[in-house]
Design a protein around this motif. Structure first.
Motif, PDB file in Angstrom:
ATOM      1  N   GLU A   1       0.820  -1.221   0.000  1.00  0.00           N
ATOM      2  CA  GLU A   1       0.000   0.000   0.000  1.00  0.00           C
ATOM      3  C   GLU A   1       0.856   1.274   0.000  1.00  0.00           C
ATOM      4  O   GLU A   1       0.344   2.364  -0.238  1.00  0.00           O
ATOM      5  N   ASP A   2       2.152   1.121   0.227  1.00  0.00           N
ATOM      6  CA  ASP A   2       3.092   2.255   0.204  1.00  0.00           C
ATOM      7  C   ASP A   2       3.894   2.315  -1.096  1.00  0.00           C
ATOM      8  O   ASP A   2       4.832   3.109  -1.211  1.00  0.00           O
ATOM      9  N   LYS A   3       3.514   1.490  -2.059  1.00  0.00           N
ATOM     10  CA  LYS A   3       4.275   1.388  -3.305  1.00  0.00           C
ATOM     11  C   LYS A   3       4.378   2.733  -4.029  1.00  0.00           C
ATOM     12  O   LYS A   3       5.440   3.094  -4.540  1.00  0.00           O
ATOM     13  N   GLU A   4       3.306   3.508  -4.063  1.00  0.00           N
ATOM     14  CA  GLU A   4       3.343   4.798  -4.767  1.00  0.00           C
ATOM     15  C   GLU A   4       4.284   5.785  -4.096  1.00  0.00           C
ATOM     16  O   GLU A   4       4.924   6.600  -4.764  1.00  0.00           O
ATOM     17  N   ILE A   5       4.401   5.701  -2.786  1.00  0.00           N
ATOM     18  CA  ILE A   5       5.341   6.563  -2.069  1.00  0.00           C
ATOM     19  C   ILE A   5       6.767   6.209  -2.497  1.00  0.00           C
ATOM     20  O   ILE A   5       7.570   7.087  -2.801  1.00  0.00           O
TER      21      ILE A   5
ATOM     22  N   ARG B   1       7.615   4.729  -5.268  1.00  0.00           N
ATOM     23  CA  ARG B   1       7.754   5.122  -6.681  1.00  0.00           C
ATOM     24  C   ARG B   1       8.115   6.615  -6.785  1.00  0.00           C
ATOM     25  O   ARG B   1       8.980   7.003  -7.567  1.00  0.00           O
ATOM     26  N   ASN B   2       7.468   7.436  -5.968  1.00  0.00           N
ATOM     27  CA  ASN B   2       7.757   8.875  -5.978  1.00  0.00           C
ATOM     28  C   ASN B   2       9.190   9.159  -5.542  1.00  0.00           C
ATOM     29  O   ASN B   2       9.879   9.998  -6.134  1.00  0.00           O
TER      30      ASN B   2
ATOM     31  N   GLU C   1      11.740   8.373  -8.236  1.00  0.00           N
ATOM     32  CA  GLU C   1      11.874   9.414  -9.261  1.00  0.00           C
ATOM     33  C   GLU C   1      12.899  10.468  -8.834  1.00  0.00           C
ATOM     34  O   GLU C   1      13.711  10.929  -9.644  1.00  0.00           O
TER      35      GLU C   1
ATOM     36  N   ASP D   1       7.389  -3.477  -9.103  1.00  0.00           N
ATOM     37  CA  ASP D   1       6.375  -4.472  -8.743  1.00  0.00           C
ATOM     38  C   ASP D   1       6.982  -5.777  -8.252  1.00  0.00           C
ATOM     39  O   ASP D   1       6.373  -6.486  -7.450  1.00  0.00           O
TER      40      ASP D   1
END
Length: 167
Positions: free
Chosen positions: A11-15, A17-18, A21, A47
């Motif tokens: 659930e923290d994958k997008e953090i 990912r950010n 970057e 992933d």
């Protein structure tokens, strides 16, 4: 200052990912990597940290604030047998030169006992000095450095340096 490593859950994958970057943007000064058509670098293996065994990702947290990340896998770039590879390591500017990176690296090495390899870009002078110091201290100078390892090419064509040691 309280420093901790916190496992990155799906659930923290997008953090993550950010943060990747930001890491890739900074690293592009050494490897000359371009962004894609969306203006992003992307991380092809993100992933895999939730779909494959032997991949681990941790946030570096300082006093409750995100300060960076550590990513580990078991995919060596050397011909020698190793248990772990330090895939990615990032400490945000605010937290550099304060012991945060040293603490995070040593904590990870203590968490995962075995034979390690880490790759560094020789043009990233700050990284070269950091890893020389941290690995030397951690291993009491008992490590192997292979400069310009043949199978470790960065996007800019530079051969990476490989450090091998046991924790």
């Amino acid at each position: 200052m309280t420093i901790e490593l916190k496992k990155v859950n799906i659930e923290d994958k997008e953090i993550l990912r950010n943060l990747l970057e930001k890491y890739d943007y900074e690293f592009s000064q050494w490897d000359n990597r371009d962004v894609n058509k969306l203006g992003l670098y992307g991380y092809n293996y993100l992933d895999c940290y939730w779909t494959e065994e032997k991949r681990w990702a941790f946030f570096i947290v300082v006093d409750g604030n995100l300060a960076g990340f550590v990513m580990i896998n078991d995919y060596p770039e050397v011909d020698e047998v190793t248990d772990y590879s330090l895939a990615e390591f990032f400490v945000m500017y605010k937290y550099r030169r304060s012991g945060v990176g040293r603490f995070a690296a040593m904590k990870v090495f203590d968490m995962f006992h075995g034979k390690w390899q880490l790759k560094r870009h020789p043009k990233n002078i700050a990284s070269v000095h950091f890893w020389n110091k941290v690995v030397s201290e951690y291993t009491k100078s008992n490590y192997k450095l292979i400069e310009s390892y043949p199978n470790s090419v960065y996007n800019d064509g530079t051969l990476g340096d490989i450090i091998l040691f046991t924790s």
